[in-house]
Design a protein around this motif. Structure first.
Motif, PDB file in Angstrom:
ATOM      1  N   SER A  84      44.970  71.121  45.384  1.00 22.98           N
ATOM      2  CA  SER A  84      44.863  69.845  46.080  1.00 22.98           C
ATOM      3  C   SER A  84      44.961  68.672  45.108  1.00 22.98           C
ATOM      4  O   SER A  84      45.500  67.613  45.446  1.00 22.98           O
ATOM      5  CB  SER A  84      43.543  69.774  46.853  1.00 22.98           C
ATOM      6  N   VAL A  85      44.424  68.853  43.895  1.00 23.44           N
ATOM      7  CA  VAL A  85      44.506  67.796  42.888  1.00 23.44           C
ATOM      8  C   VAL A  85      45.959  67.529  42.521  1.00 23.44           C
ATOM      9  O   VAL A  85      46.388  66.378  42.394  1.00 23.44           O
ATOM     10  CB  VAL A  85      43.697  68.187  41.634  1.00 23.44           C
ATOM     11  N   THR A  86      46.735  68.591  42.372  1.00 20.99           N
ATOM     12  CA  THR A  86      48.151  68.433  42.040  1.00 20.99           C
ATOM     13  C   THR A  86      48.907  67.741  43.170  1.00 20.99           C
ATOM     14  O   THR A  86      49.724  66.841  42.937  1.00 20.99           O
ATOM     15  CB  THR A  86      48.785  69.802  41.747  1.00 20.99           C
ATOM     16  N   VAL A  87      48.636  68.152  44.411  1.00 23.80           N
ATOM     17  CA  VAL A  87      49.296  67.535  45.568  1.00 23.80           C
ATOM     18  C   VAL A  87      48.927  66.056  45.664  1.00 23.80           C
ATOM     19  O   VAL A  87      49.795  65.188  45.877  1.00 23.80           O
ATOM     20  CB  VAL A  87      48.917  68.272  46.867  1.00 23.80           C
ATOM     21  N   ALA A  88      47.659  65.757  45.504  1.00 25.64           N
ATOM     22  CA  ALA A  88      47.209  64.365  45.568  1.00 25.64           C
ATOM     23  C   ALA A  88      47.821  63.544  44.438  1.00 25.64           C
ATOM     24  O   ALA A  88      48.170  62.371  44.622  1.00 25.64           O
ATOM     25  CB  ALA A  88      45.680  64.309  45.499  1.00 25.64           C
ATOM     26  N   SER A  89      47.981  64.152  43.271  1.00 26.39           N
ATOM     27  CA  SER A  89      48.603  63.464  42.133  1.00 26.39           C
ATOM     28  C   SER A  89      50.047  63.101  42.454  1.00 26.39           C
ATOM     29  O   SER A  89      50.511  61.995  42.139  1.00 26.39           O
ATOM     30  CB  SER A  89      48.557  64.354  40.889  1.00 26.39           C
ATOM     31  N   PHE A  90      50.759  64.030  43.072  1.00 30.23           N
ATOM     32  CA  PHE A  90      52.161  63.804  43.426  1.00 30.23           C
ATOM     33  C   PHE A  90      52.287  62.608  44.370  1.00 30.23           C
ATOM     34  O   PHE A  90      53.085  61.689  44.133  1.00 30.23           O
ATOM     35  CB  PHE A  90      52.724  65.067  44.080  1.00 30.23           C
ATOM     36  N   VAL A  91      51.504  62.600  45.437  1.00 30.34           N
ATOM     37  CA  VAL A  91      51.593  61.532  46.430  1.00 30.34           C
ATOM     38  C   VAL A  91      51.139  60.195  45.839  1.00 30.34           C
ATOM     39  O   VAL A  91      51.761  59.148  46.075  1.00 30.34           O
ATOM     40  CB  VAL A  91      50.754  61.872  47.677  1.00 30.34           C
ATOM     41  N   ALA A  92      50.078  60.222  45.048  1.00 31.08           N
ATOM     42  CA  ALA A  92      49.562  58.986  44.446  1.00 31.08           C
ATOM     43  C   ALA A  92      50.599  58.357  43.532  1.00 31.08           C
ATOM     44  O   ALA A  92      50.824  57.136  43.565  1.00 31.08           O
ATOM     45  CB  ALA A  92      48.282  59.294  43.677  1.00 31.08           C
ATOM     46  N   ALA A  93      51.241  59.170  42.705  1.00 34.81           N
ATOM     47  CA  ALA A  93      52.259  58.645  41.802  1.00 34.81           C
ATOM     48  C   ALA A  93      53.459  58.117  42.580  1.00 34.81           C
ATOM     49  O   ALA A  93      54.031  57.073  42.249  1.00 34.81           O
ATOM     50  CB  ALA A  93      52.693  59.738  40.824  1.00 34.81           C
ATOM     51  N   LEU A  94      53.836  58.828  43.628  1.00 35.34           N
ATOM     52  CA  LEU A  94      54.977  58.418  44.453  1.00 35.34           C
ATOM     53  C   LEU A  94      54.762  57.022  45.029  1.00 35.34           C
ATOM     54  O   LEU A  94      55.656  56.173  45.009  1.00 35.34           O
ATOM     55  CB  LEU A  94      55.175  59.433  45.581  1.00 35.34           C
ATOM     56  N   LEU A  95      53.558  56.759  45.540  1.00 35.14           N
ATOM     57  CA  LEU A  95      53.281  55.476  46.180  1.00 35.14           C
ATOM     58  C   LEU A  95      53.012  54.360  45.173  1.00 35.14           C
ATOM     59  O   LEU A  95      53.191  53.172  45.491  1.00 35.14           O
ATOM     60  CB  LEU A  95      52.084  55.620  47.122  1.00 35.14           C
ATOM     61  N   SER A  96      52.588  54.719  43.974  1.00 37.88           N
ATOM     62  CA  SER A  96      52.252  53.685  42.983  1.00 37.88           C
ATOM     63  C   SER A  96      53.481  52.907  42.519  1.00 37.88           C
ATOM     64  O   SER A  96      53.371  51.725  42.173  1.00 37.88           O
ATOM     65  CB  SER A  96      51.563  54.327  41.783  1.00 37.88           C
ATOM     66  N   VAL A  97      54.651  53.543  42.516  1.00 39.48           N
ATOM     67  CA  VAL A  97      55.852  52.881  41.998  1.00 39.48           C
ATOM     68  C   VAL A  97      56.364  51.800  42.951  1.00 39.48           C
ATOM     69  O   VAL A  97      56.584  50.658  42.519  1.00 39.48           O
ATOM     70  CB  VAL A  97      56.944  53.922  41.674  1.00 39.48           C
ATOM     71  N   PRO A  98      56.591  52.085  44.241  1.00 34.54           N
ATOM     72  CA  PRO A  98      56.983  50.985  45.132  1.00 34.54           C
ATOM     73  C   PRO A  98      55.903  49.907  45.241  1.00 34.54           C
ATOM     74  O   PRO A  98      56.218  48.741  45.500  1.00 34.54           O
ATOM     75  CB  PRO A  98      57.231  51.676  46.481  1.00 34.54           C
ATOM     76  N   ALA A  99      54.630  50.281  45.043  1.00 35.93           N
ATOM     77  CA  ALA A  99      53.576  49.260  45.033  1.00 35.93           C
ATOM     78  C   ALA A  99      53.799  48.280  43.881  1.00 35.93           C
ATOM     79  O   ALA A  99      53.610  47.061  44.037  1.00 35.93           O
ATOM     80  CB  ALA A  99      52.201  49.926  44.905  1.00 35.93           C
ATOM     81  N   ALA A 100      54.208  48.807  42.734  1.00 37.14           N
ATOM     82  CA  ALA A 100      54.518  47.935  41.594  1.00 37.14           C
ATOM     83  C   ALA A 100      55.728  47.064  41.887  1.00 37.14           C
ATOM     84  O   ALA A 100      55.790  45.900  41.477  1.00 37.14           O
ATOM     85  CB  ALA A 100      54.759  48.783  40.345  1.00 37.14           C
ATOM     86  N   ALA A 101      56.700  47.628  42.622  1.00 42.00           N
ATOM     87  CA  ALA A 101      57.875  46.842  43.008  1.00 42.00           C
ATOM     88  C   ALA A 101      57.485  45.691  43.923  1.00 42.00           C
ATOM     89  O   ALA A 101      57.993  44.569  43.796  1.00 42.00           O
ATOM     90  CB  ALA A 101      58.899  47.746  43.687  1.00 42.00           C
ATOM     91  N   VAL A 102      56.583  45.955  44.861  1.00 43.19           N
ATOM     92  CA  VAL A 102      56.089  44.898  45.749  1.00 43.19           C
ATOM     93  C   VAL A 102      55.354  43.833  44.948  1.00 43.19           C
ATOM     94  O   VAL A 102      55.532  42.622  45.170  1.00 43.19           O
ATOM     95  CB  VAL A 102      55.166  45.493  46.831  1.00 43.19           C
ATOM     96  N   ALA A 103      54.539  44.269  43.993  1.00 41.81           N
ATOM     97  CA  ALA A 103      53.783  43.321  43.172  1.00 41.81           C
ATOM     98  C   ALA A 103      54.722  42.418  42.374  1.00 41.81           C
ATOM     99  O   ALA A 103      54.514  41.196  42.292  1.00 41.81           O
ATOM    100  CB  ALA A 103      52.843  44.073  42.229  1.00 41.81           C
ATOM    101  N   PHE A 104      55.765  43.007  41.784  1.00 40.65           N
ATOM    102  CA  PHE A 104      56.721  42.172  41.048  1.00 40.65           C
ATOM    103  C   PHE A 104      57.391  41.168  41.981  1.00 40.65           C
ATOM    104  O   PHE A 104      57.570  39.992  41.621  1.00 40.65           O
ATOM    105  CB  PHE A 104      57.791  43.029  40.380  1.00 40.65           C
ATOM    106  N   THR A 105      57.767  41.608  43.163  1.00 41.80           N
ATOM    107  CA  THR A 105      58.431  40.708  44.117  1.00 41.80           C
ATOM    108  C   THR A 105      57.531  39.530  44.468  1.00 41.80           C
ATOM    109  O   THR A 105      57.992  38.381  44.551  1.00 41.80           O
ATOM    110  CB  THR A 105      58.822  41.478  45.389  1.00 41.80           C
ATOM    111  N   LEU A 106      56.245  39.803  44.659  1.00 41.88           N
ATOM    112  CA  LEU A 106      55.307  38.725  44.979  1.00 41.88           C
ATOM    113  C   LEU A 106      55.172  37.758  43.796  1.00 41.88           C
ATOM    114  O   LEU A 106      55.122  36.528  43.985  1.00 41.88           O
ATOM    115  CB  LEU A 106      53.944  39.315  45.338  1.00 41.88           C
ATOM    116  N   ILE A 107      55.093  38.318  42.595  1.00 46.18           N
ATOM    117  CA  ILE A 107      55.008  37.463  41.403  1.00 46.18           C
ATOM    118  C   ILE A 107      56.263  36.618  41.273  1.00 46.18           C
ATOM    119  O   ILE A 107      56.206  35.417  40.971  1.00 46.18           O
ATOM    120  CB  ILE A 107      54.786  38.319  40.139  1.00 46.18           C
TER     121      ILE A 107
END
Length: 360
Positions: free
Chosen positions: A150-173
């Protein structure tokens, strides 16, 4: 996603610098707790003692893997951001510091990411990815079965979502402090679209790395603490928790040392040899910048004259040797800088935890 000088105006760059400085200050205190400094739990403290020496290695590994750009679309590449990976392995506060060390080394030595944009990059790549990644990770591990997988699965999903979140943050900046007049809607669509694809690569690297460490030493993974179900024993007709098994100190130290050496050698191989075969296309941010015209006011990097600028060693004409040598130097410098920071954190922790003398 290293933002160069000139993309964001001076006031917003300064504001993100203040945000980054504040986050680093908070993370220094938080890292002390993650390493057992102010925890009231003996379990958390012992876990911190075990994972603290790995923080510098995590920074070096992120540096090495960031050199390995992978193709994601026609004419576009991506690379690891590393916030989710660092947070899961050594804790979110320590993770912010790990990625910040990497960005500082890249900006000063390799002219990668503008120095005036350092606050933007730390805010976007260190803070946003770590906070979003770890929040998603913690939410998933509470929902999934209490197993290592479960830790590995959660790591996969967390990393996947963190990248577009950074893209959104840059767009806002950029919407607030961008130096060119372009359609923010188009920038947002392009940034999020390409970084969803990059997130898949980030997720694969993060899941594989976390899974590999869990397979060897699950007790060293910050995000896996407390997830193992306790063994129950029946005593006088009642179920009670069995005493926790602990590895022998000598064997545990040897295993930890082996993991550290293996991680360092892997980082050196990736940065010194495999990096030569990385995809040469511009990464997601730079490709969007070229396509949308937000790079029109890009400024020359203050460290452009560095002997390591562009991830090559000046005066070495062989491209393979030049890049490999730069990668080896980068891993070495980053592991030393990162280890020094976390050694200082641990030393401060030890000093604060020491009893105050009575003076009698």
């Amino acid at each position: 996603m290293h933002v160069p000088d000139g993309f964001i105006n001076a006031p917003v760059s300064a504001a993100t610098g203040v945000v980054a400085a504040g986050a680093i200050a908070v993370s220094l205190r938080g890292a002390r707790r993650e390493q057992g400094g102010t925890s009231r739990s003996s379990e958390a403290e012992s876990g911190g003692e075990r994972t603290a020496p790995l923080a510098g290695l995590v920074a070096a590994f992120i540096f090495a893997v960031q050199m390995l750009n992978f193709p994601v679309a026609a004419g576009t590449s991506g690379h690891l951001l590393g916030g989710a990976l660092a947070a899961i392995l050594v804790g979110p506060f320590t993770g912010v510091l790990c990625v910040s060390v990497v960005l500082l080394m890249q900006g000063i030595l390799f002219a990668d990411g503008g120095l005036t944009a350092l606050g933007v990059n730390i805010t976007d790549m260190a803070i946003v990815t770590t906070v979003v990644g770890y929040a998603v990770f913690r939410g998933l591990v509470k929902l999934l079965p209490r197993r290592r997988r479960s830790v590995t699965v959660a790591s996969f999903v967390a990393a996947l979502l963190s990248v577009p979140a950074a893209a959104v943050a840059f767009t806002l900046i950029y919407a607030v402090g961008g130096t060119t007049d372009v359609s923010i809607g188009k920038v947002a669509t392009a940034m999020i679209g390409v970084h969803v694809l990059i997130g898949i690569g980030e997720a694969a690297i993060t899941g594989l790395t976390v899974g590999a460490v869990i397979a060897v030493r699950p007790d060293l993974v910050h995000g896996a603490r407390g997830l193992e179900q306790k063994l129950k024993l029946r005593v006088n007709g009642e179920l009670v928790d069995a005493p926790a098994s602990r590895p022998a100190p000598v064997a545990a130290r040897a295993s930890r040392r082996t993991l550290w050496v293996t991680g360092l050698v892997t980082s050196l191989v990736l940065a010194g040899f495999v990096s030569f075969y990385a995809n040469a296309n511009p990464d997601g941010l730079m490709k969007v910048a070229q396509d949308q015209g937000i790079d029109k006011k890009t400024q020359k990097h203050a460290s452009a004259s560095s002997p390591l600028a562009g991830y090559g060693v000046k005066d070495i004409t062989d491209g393979r040797v030049s890049k490999g040598a730069a990668g080896l130097i980068g891993v070495g410098v980053t592991v030393v800088a990162g280890s020094t920071v976390f050694w200082a954190v641990r030393r401060r922790r030890t000093t604060d935890a020491s009893p105050v003398g009575t003076g009698v």
